[in-house]
Design an enzyme around this catalytic site. Sequence first.
Site, PDB file in Angstrom:
ATOM      1  N   ARG A 283     -37.693  67.491  34.407  1.00  0.00           N
ATOM      2  CA  ARG A 283     -37.950  68.992  34.792  1.00  0.00           C
ATOM      3  C   ARG A 283     -38.894  69.159  35.939  1.00  0.00           C
ATOM      4  NH1 ARG A 283     -36.344  71.658  29.837  1.00  0.00           N
ATOM      5  NH2 ARG A 283     -35.535  73.927  30.459  1.00  0.00           N
TER       6      ARG A 283
ATOM      7  N   ARG B 190     -34.148  82.821  20.123  1.00  0.00           N
ATOM      8  CA  ARG B 190     -35.121  81.910  20.500  1.00  0.00           C
ATOM      9  C   ARG B 190     -36.659  82.484  20.990  1.00  0.00           C
ATOM     10  NH1 ARG B 190     -33.160  76.961  24.352  1.00  0.00           N
ATOM     11  NH2 ARG B 190     -35.158  77.572  25.343  1.00  0.00           N
TER      12      ARG B 190
ATOM     13  N   ARG C  61     -39.577  81.554  32.977  1.00  0.00           N
ATOM     14  CA  ARG C  61     -39.231  80.215  32.707  1.00  0.00           C
ATOM     15  C   ARG C  61     -38.361  79.849  34.014  1.00  0.00           C
ATOM     16  NH1 ARG C  61     -36.097  80.764  27.500  1.00  0.00           N
ATOM     17  NH2 ARG C  61     -35.062  78.621  27.991  1.00  0.00           N
TER      18      ARG C  61
ATOM     19  N   LYS D 158     -26.443  74.360  30.430  1.00  0.00           N
ATOM     20  CA  LYS D 158     -26.554  72.909  30.302  1.00  0.00           C
ATOM     21  C   LYS D 158     -26.480  72.544  28.677  1.00  0.00           C
ATOM     22  CE  LYS D 158     -31.095  72.740  31.448  1.00  0.00           C
ATOM     23  NZ  LYS D 158     -31.313  74.263  31.689  1.00  0.00           N
TER      24      LYS D 158
ATOM     25  N   ARG E  13     -28.548  85.591  24.159  1.00  0.00           N
ATOM     26  CA  ARG E  13     -28.375  84.062  23.412  1.00  0.00           C
ATOM     27  C   ARG E  13     -28.845  83.956  21.927  1.00  0.00           C
ATOM     28  NH1 ARG E  13     -29.857  78.670  26.875  1.00  0.00           N
ATOM     29  NH2 ARG E  13     -31.936  79.578  26.602  1.00  0.00           N
TER      30      ARG E  13
HETATM   31  P1  AMP Z   1     -34.986  74.133  26.896  1.00  0.00           P
HETATM   32  O1  AMP Z   1     -34.543  74.284  25.610  1.00  0.00           O
HETATM   33  O2  AMP Z   1     -34.471  73.057  27.812  1.00  0.00           O
HETATM   34  O3  AMP Z   1     -34.653  75.262  27.584  1.00  0.00           O
HETATM   35  O4  AMP Z   1     -36.611  74.026  26.853  1.00  0.00           O
HETATM   36  C1  AMP Z   1     -37.358  74.677  26.247  1.00  0.00           C
HETATM   37  C2  AMP Z   1     -38.452  74.811  26.580  1.00  0.00           C
HETATM   38  O5  AMP Z   1     -39.327  73.312  26.133  1.00  0.00           O
HETATM   39  C3  AMP Z   1     -38.908  74.749  28.228  1.00  0.00           C
HETATM   40  O6  AMP Z   1     -39.011  76.146  28.673  1.00  0.00           O
HETATM   41  C4  AMP Z   1     -40.400  74.029  28.298  1.00  0.00           C
HETATM   42  O7  AMP Z   1     -41.536  74.786  27.907  1.00  0.00           O
HETATM   43  C5  AMP Z   1     -40.170  72.788  27.362  1.00  0.00           C
HETATM   44  N1  AMP Z   1     -39.403  71.649  27.893  1.00  0.00           N
HETATM   45  C6  AMP Z   1     -38.385  70.959  27.601  1.00  0.00           C
HETATM   46  N2  AMP Z   1     -37.997  70.059  28.210  1.00  0.00           N
HETATM   47  C7  AMP Z   1     -39.060  69.957  29.128  1.00  0.00           C
HETATM   48  C8  AMP Z   1     -39.443  68.751  30.051  1.00  0.00           C
HETATM   49  N3  AMP Z   1     -38.772  68.078  30.528  1.00  0.00           N
HETATM   50  N4  AMP Z   1     -40.686  69.071  30.927  1.00  0.00           N
HETATM   51  C9  AMP Z   1     -41.666  70.035  30.318  1.00  0.00           C
HETATM   52  N5  AMP Z   1     -41.314  70.925  29.342  1.00  0.00           N
HETATM   53  C10 AMP Z   1     -40.125  70.871  28.709  1.00  0.00           C
END
Ligand code: AMP
Length: 217
Positions: free
Chosen positions: A88, A160, A171, A13, A127
């Site tokens: 989400r 990360r 996740r 994404k 990653r």
């Molecule tokens: P990402 O980089 O999009 O994979 O986001 C990393 C982490 O940030 C996720 O696993 C969640 O813990 C938190 N996070 C990101 N976006 C959201 C969201 N829309 N709602 C809740 N938690 C989020």
Amino acid sequence: MDIIMLGVPGAGKGTQAKMLSEKLGIPHISTGDIFRVNIREGTELGKAAADYINKGKLVPDDITFNIVKKRLAEDDCRKGFVLDGFPRTIPQAELLDAELVKYGRKIDVVLNIDVPDAEVTDRISGRLICPKCGANYHKKSNPPAEGNICGKCSGEVIQRKDDSCETVVERIKTYHLQTKPLIGYYTRKGSMVKVDGRGDIGAIHRKIIKALQDRER
Ligand code: AMP
């Protein structure tokens, strides 16, 4: 154009959202990136979010929606945006819809980047990211040219914390429980487009552009 990128963690994404935002000249808004910057800078938001993120859980809806609401109010979002990692949950999607109504807008298209779980686990465990400029790398398929040095900004490339094996499993579970229902939500609204997220990054980008052009016809 107001666009959402949906997909299991590791579906690509972020990479596709960046490419699309550059192509369309509209901002890329990643809630994950915003949280990571805040964690690095030790802000109150970062402190509130870190524990959830490190456990592979979602940050509560009210906290997350507030940062998106603020970001959408910025001038550069007037022409549109590519939302990456938000919404989400169904309540987040409802809050977003209500917020956009205030601007007389609605989500034009939701791109569901479709990749099987087995493949994303592999992708995430390799990653690497540059925390300084956000560039993405992969240990096998796209390693930095020089050790762990970012080719774009010379920052140090790292894994990360939430890309560790245990957190990734959590996740993916969280995605299926809380995020996947959004596919039905946006399908009912007529804005859902599924894109096969397997294969070459450039080819997936071209498929996305074609899907957007097909919708505009
Ligand atoms: P990402 O980089 O999009 O994979 O986001 C990393 C982490 O940030 C996720 O696993 C969640 O813990 C938190 N996070 C990101 N976006 C959201 C969201 N829309 N709602 C809740 N938690 C989020």
